[in-house]
Design an enzyme around this catalytic site. Structure first.
Site, PDB file in Angstrom:
ATOM      1  N   GLY A  13       0.766  -1.251   0.000  1.00  0.00           N
ATOM      2  CA  GLY A  13       0.000   0.000   0.000  1.00  0.00           C
ATOM      3  C   GLY A  13       0.793   1.294   0.000  1.00  0.00           C
ATOM      4  N   SER A  14       1.937   1.317  -0.681  1.00  0.00           N
ATOM      5  CA  SER A  14       2.664   2.597  -0.711  1.00  0.00           C
ATOM      6  C   SER A  14       1.921   3.627  -1.567  1.00  0.00           C
ATOM      7  CB  SER A  14       4.107   2.413  -1.181  1.00  0.00           C
ATOM      8  OG  SER A  14       4.150   2.063  -2.534  1.00  0.00           O
ATOM      9  N   MET A  93      -4.415  -7.208  -6.811  1.00  0.00           N
ATOM     10  CA  MET A  93      -3.847  -8.268  -7.642  1.00  0.00           C
ATOM     11  C   MET A  93      -4.905  -9.172  -8.290  1.00  0.00           C
ATOM     12  SD  MET A  93      -0.777  -7.431  -7.522  1.00  0.00           S
ATOM     13  CE  MET A  93       0.063  -8.813  -8.274  1.00  0.00           C
ATOM     14  N   HIS A 112      -0.003   1.293 -13.246  1.00  0.00           N
ATOM     15  CA  HIS A 112       0.812   0.174 -13.722  1.00  0.00           C
ATOM     16  C   HIS A 112       2.264   0.647 -13.828  1.00  0.00           C
ATOM     17  CE1 HIS A 112       1.544  -3.643 -15.677  1.00  0.00           C
ATOM     18  NE2 HIS A 112       2.256  -3.005 -16.582  1.00  0.00           N
ATOM     19  N   ASP A 148      -4.956  -3.717 -18.343  1.00  0.00           N
ATOM     20  CA  ASP A 148      -3.833  -2.785 -18.516  1.00  0.00           C
ATOM     21  C   ASP A 148      -3.919  -2.046 -19.859  1.00  0.00           C
ATOM     22  OD1 ASP A 148      -2.733  -3.480 -16.036  1.00  0.00           O
ATOM     23  OD2 ASP A 148      -1.438  -5.012 -16.885  1.00  0.00           O
ATOM     24  N   GLU A 177       5.212   6.913  -9.336  1.00  0.00           N
ATOM     25  CA  GLU A 177       3.830   6.450  -9.104  1.00  0.00           C
ATOM     26  C   GLU A 177       3.184   7.286  -8.006  1.00  0.00           C
ATOM     27  OE1 GLU A 177       3.165   2.209  -8.649  1.00  0.00           O
ATOM     28  OE2 GLU A 177       5.019   1.756  -9.687  1.00  0.00           O
TER      29      GLU A 177
HETATM   30  C1  GRF Z   1       2.807  -0.754  -7.768  1.00  0.00           C
HETATM   31  O1  GRF Z   1       4.044  -0.891  -8.406  1.00  0.00           O
HETATM   32  C2  GRF Z   1       1.704  -0.580  -8.777  1.00  0.00           C
HETATM   33  O2  GRF Z   1       2.112   0.100  -9.918  1.00  0.00           O
HETATM   34  C3  GRF Z   1       1.347  -1.994  -9.117  1.00  0.00           C
HETATM   35  O3  GRF Z   1       1.446  -2.695  -7.906  1.00  0.00           O
HETATM   36  C4  GRF Z   1       2.383  -2.041  -7.049  1.00  0.00           C
HETATM   37  C5  GRF Z   1       1.675  -1.762  -5.766  1.00  0.00           C
HETATM   38  O4  GRF Z   1       2.523  -1.223  -4.801  1.00  0.00           O
HETATM   39  N1  GRF Z   1       0.036  -2.061  -9.721  1.00  0.00           N
HETATM   40  P1  GRF Z   1       1.939  -0.608  -3.473  1.00  0.00           P
HETATM   41  O5  GRF Z   1       1.076  -1.692  -2.819  1.00  0.00           O
HETATM   42  O6  GRF Z   1       1.133   0.597  -3.836  1.00  0.00           O
HETATM   43  O7  GRF Z   1       3.128  -0.262  -2.635  1.00  0.00           O
END
Ligand code: GRF
Length: 208
Positions: A13-14, A93, A112, A148, A177
């Site tokens: 969840g970053s 996921m 993505h 995607d 991101e």
């Molecule tokens: C990120 O790299 C996002 O682009 C991909 O999954 C990862 C999730 O990372 N879809 P986080 O859980 O937000 O840290």
């Protein structure tokens, strides 16, 4: 009134954290209304709770990485219950299907870690390294039935260095991101994203 965002997560969840932080600081015009996870152990759930946001696990009921059947209905019900205006997939996921997508048509985004349409699917950063590209990046796009493949909202580019590993490249991309996902939400919230002929136009700019 600010836009109410429902975030779907599976892991650390970053991205969720960067969205929460920028909502709570007022940097973007949105609030996270609810966080839903298909994984009981997801650290995302803790992040949300620490920020005082309602967050819960909803059993996806199937092991295949899709959201279907009764579970799909349960996710839709939870999003509606929290009066969500926008759904953000942030490391969720599972492939989302037509029922959920149509409920939130042009109101669902994903991030993505690649410059789409290159390197769709899992391990996008490794795919980029294996291919040998000089630039990689991240894409925020609307979610359609094409996995995607929905129209691009924002992208960010990073260089790829010869000694990069999957880890170093992922870290460089992740930083971007965390910048562009909240920015895309803010544009949505301000009603500046317009879809024309399958492409996204950002009102008030020439797209630079
Ligand atoms: C990120 O790299 C996002 O682009 C991909 O999954 C990862 C999730 O990372 N879809 P986080 O859980 O937000 O840290």
């Amino acid at each position: 009134m600010s836009c109410r965002v429902g975030v779907l997560v599976s892991g650390r969840g970053s991205n969720l954290q960067s969205i929460i932080d920028k909502c709570q600081s007022g940097e973007i015009d949105a609030e996270v209304a609810v966080v839903l996870s298909d994984n009981k152990e997801a650290y995302s759930l803790e992040r949300a709770k620490k920020a005082g946001i309602e967050a819960y696990y909803i059993d996806p009921e199937v092991t295949k990485p899709v959201l279907i059947g009764k579970a799909e209905d349960n996710y839709i019900d939870a999003l509606n219950k929290h009066k969500v205006d926008l759904v953000c997939l942030a490391g969720f996921m599972r492939i989302v299907k037509e029922k959920l997508i149509s409920q939130f048509k042009w109101k669902m985004m994903n991030i993505h870690p690649a410059l789409l349409p290159s390197f769709k699917g899992l391990h996008a950063q490794k795919q980029a390294l294996d291919y040998g590209v000089r630039f990689a990046g991240a894409t925020v796009h609307f979610v359609t039935g094409d996995v995607d493949g929905g129209p691009t909202i924002l992208q960010a580019v990073v260089p790829v260095y010869q000694d990069d590993t999957e880890e170093t490249l992922s870290k460089r991309i992740l930083k971007e991101e965390h910048r562009i996902y909240p920015e895309a939400i803010d544009l949505f919230s301000k009603n500046r994203l317009k879809i024309k002929e399958g492409k996204v136009f950002i009102e008030g700019t020439n797209g630079e």
